[in-house]
Design a protein around this motif. Sequence first.
Motif, short mmCIF file in Angstrom:
data_model
loop_
_atom_site.label_atom_id
_atom_site.label_comp_id
_atom_site.label_asym_id
_atom_site.label_seq_id
_atom_site.Cartn_x
_atom_site.Cartn_y
_atom_site.Cartn_z
N PHE A 83 -9.20 6.17 -0.57
CA PHE A 83 -9.59 4.88 0.01
C PHE A 83 -10.43 5.15 1.25
N ALA B 6 -12.78 -0.61 1.41
CA ALA B 6 -11.66 0.09 0.76
C ALA B 6 -11.43 -0.41 -0.65
N LEU C 226 -9.45 -1.78 8.12
CA LEU C 226 -8.61 -2.92 7.74
C LEU C 226 -7.37 -2.99 8.62
N GLY D 281 -13.20 -3.59 6.54
CA GLY D 281 -12.30 -2.59 5.96
C GLY D 281 -11.82 -2.97 4.57
N ALA D 282 -11.50 -4.25 4.36
CA ALA D 282 -11.01 -4.70 3.05
C ALA D 282 -12.08 -4.56 1.99
N TYR E 63 0.82 -1.21 0.00
CA TYR E 63 0.00 0.00 0.00
C TYR E 63 0.85 1.26 0.00
N HIS F 53 -10.59 8.06 5.95
CA HIS F 53 -10.14 7.76 4.58
C HIS F 53 -8.67 8.13 4.42
N ILE G 76 -10.31 2.75 5.21
CA ILE G 76 -9.27 1.72 5.16
C ILE G 76 -8.66 1.47 6.53
N ASN H 225 -13.05 2.50 -3.32
CA ASN H 225 -12.02 3.50 -3.58
C ASN H 225 -12.34 4.22 -4.88
#
Length: 846
Positions: free
Chosen positions: A801, A549, A807, A545-546, A261, A650, A804, A553
């Motif tokens: 994103f 995001a 996550l 979260g996964a 990331y 974000h 996130i 996004n």
Amino acid sequence: MDIQYVGEHLLPGKLGQFFIVLAFGASLLSTIAYYFQTVKDKEDTSWRQIGRWSFRIQSVAVIVIIASLFYIIYNHYFEYNYAWSHSSKTLPVEYMISCFWEGQEGSFLLWAFWQLVIGNVLMRTAKSWEDSVMTVIGLSQVFILSMLLGVEIFGHRIGSSPFILLREAMANAPVFKDPEYLIKYISDGKGLNPLLQNYWMVIHPPTLFFGFASMVAPFAYAIAGLWTKRITEWVKPAIPWALIAVMVLGAGIIMGSFWAYEALNFGGFWAWDPVENASLIPWLTMISAVHVLIVYKNTGHSYFTGLFLTVISYILVLYASFLTRSGILGETSVHSFTDLGMSGQLVIYVLAFLVLSTVLIVINWKKMPFTEKEESIYSREFWMFIGALVMTLSCLQVIGFTSVPVINKLIGTDIAPPLEPVPFYNKWQMPFAMVVAILLGFSQFMKYKKTEAAKFWISTGVSLVMSLVITFIICYFTFFGGLKLIYGEGFTNENDFNWMFPVLIFAAVFGVLTNFTVLADAVKGKFKLTGSAVAHIGFGLMLIGAVVAASQNKVISVNTSGFDYGEQFDAKNKRENILLWKNEPMKINKYTVTYLGDSTEGVNTYYRVNYKVLDENNQVKESFDLFPLGQQNPSMGLVASPDTRHYLTHDIYTHVSSVPKKEVEGEEHAPHEGHNEDEEYNKPISYKVSIGDTIFFDEGKVIVRSVNRKAQLKDIPLSGNDVAIGISLDVVANDDNKVTPVEPVYLIKNNAAFSFPKKMDEFGLKFRLVKIIPEDHKFEIEMLKKPGKQKDYIIMKAIVFPYINLLWSGTIIMVIGFAFAISRRIKELRATSGAQAADKKVKQVA
């Protein structure tokens, strides 16, 4: 007559190689000694003492090997192939550490080190299991250290040593005929891959390999239990080690996601790359193993499933090593190592442990406990078993498609791997994730062996209703109007809506909510439930979260300028990248973005991009700078790493996709026949281009349109063997989009090469075609510009994103939960061992 080379430092290499041989020999002796101690008379401990001391000698030897290799890297001894291939003089110390494990030899050395750490702990803690468990760990260590030997036996090469000299690795290179090659020709190393020059790559690989190494401990207990006929006793001491393996390997995988990331520019945290998959698969199977082993410990059910998952997890670690190190994934993964000729050894390593496990299982099949009584569907163990089965099926799907290159090689097929792995794997894995999330929720309302149905349905029903309400709120703030709070009033959801997203969020919310109920009970005094509840809550938050995001996004750098950037950008990237001229603001989404210039540190250039949010009165509400990195690497082209602005709700993620080529200080350009350098121009800048490429300059851009293979030159007649090639360029002005064609020509006449430039006085430009590179379908052109104020630019991409942090926080909470669970299991094991010791003492007294 041997050449006496000047300037080489041979002592650290000879020392390191000696200790490699010593470590291998000591590991072999330790394995043999512990084997004989296991099968011989227990009263005589002489073999055990030999095993212990040889294991300790091996530990010291590996530390000396590591110190020798780092000494070579740190002191820039480029006479060694490993140092020359992976390091350079410009690297800071922390990235020299990354150099250590960038190569295969260094990563095997790291793996061997962690197995030694685990072995030394087990020598002190395994007690009655020491001899048999250490035999298995010693055997694994023999295989790993054999990968570092770098010797030939009967014409077969065994391993690859990190202490091979450069002149040995490239024996036929003419430069090594010169005794002073090191002084004259080897001024620096090739350097560390720019993508690895990130602080996460200093800590991610050691953690990942610690996780891989930890997998050997529960495997060793399982094999030792079958070998010594202690068929079921191994389960209890294996559970804490299985939890440690899951926690550490999980942390390593998470760090890899952080690195992807923060350092990679694909715009995400998980790409379903084959190497990523190879580390994920054994982690999931070991999680399944932990749950099934706990089921067996509490109920006596599912012994074989727990045994199989424990064993196969380590086999999959070895298979993952084969996939990533044999070179077989070279065309499908950017992370895999190249083949160093150790494919055969890796196959033997995998097969040896696979055959050993299979033989022991077959021999002991009739002695294994199989329960004839079926579990009640209102029992926790039944649904924990189903959950483990679902996770195993999930792994089968991932490993099947990841192994496509292996299948192709084995049976000669030509199956193509998924062209777009992210949507492909997501489509398959989301249903598995839904089932697992639901199961980790309602199984918490069940008890082992039997649960009161009415009480279960009341508790479950309340949680389901609450989960629906919470899911609706989350969906509003993720899939619908609530995202305007993040993206602004102009937000439109361009991503395809998938019904599986809210369903998966509902399942994850249900899992989180029910485990909060368990956590509340833990606070009331049932502390033993804390670890599992916290780990499950983290897993649920990670899923939420996964999903959010990855699915929501939004690229906010939408290109509305009309620039197409050339064929090096596909249609999607042309749409998602904007051109920013220096000091010229541009509005994207709710931000006013301005490129303010760059600064260079070593080989890295940081591009300063300012973001502003203005209110209706044009007053600045918020302002911040991001510094995406771009390195113009000679072999890899532009290597970009993003920079990210973090908020609670974000992230704003920015990376550069294209930048002007910088002149390298002191770079020399070869003279070309047919022209003289024109003093009224700046130094020429060279570009290697293909048809369709675009070069930007202050007042416009240059598009490489086509090749003219029948170019004509005024007053120069061409004979039959002469060749004149022109490259057609379109120079496009920024202000009015006026297109002016220009065609520099490259002539070969009478076996001599000439370059005929073309001027563009309107822009103060001159172009030369100086080389044709047919094998790469490229051309080298030079662009010269008259001195004047230079206008700079970048082409950049910006992505938002949302949420996130769910996550990242979920992954951290999950690891903390594993730590609590490990602490609990270790306390239980100590209590059991203490009780057994007390019983033994009472019997001796009696």
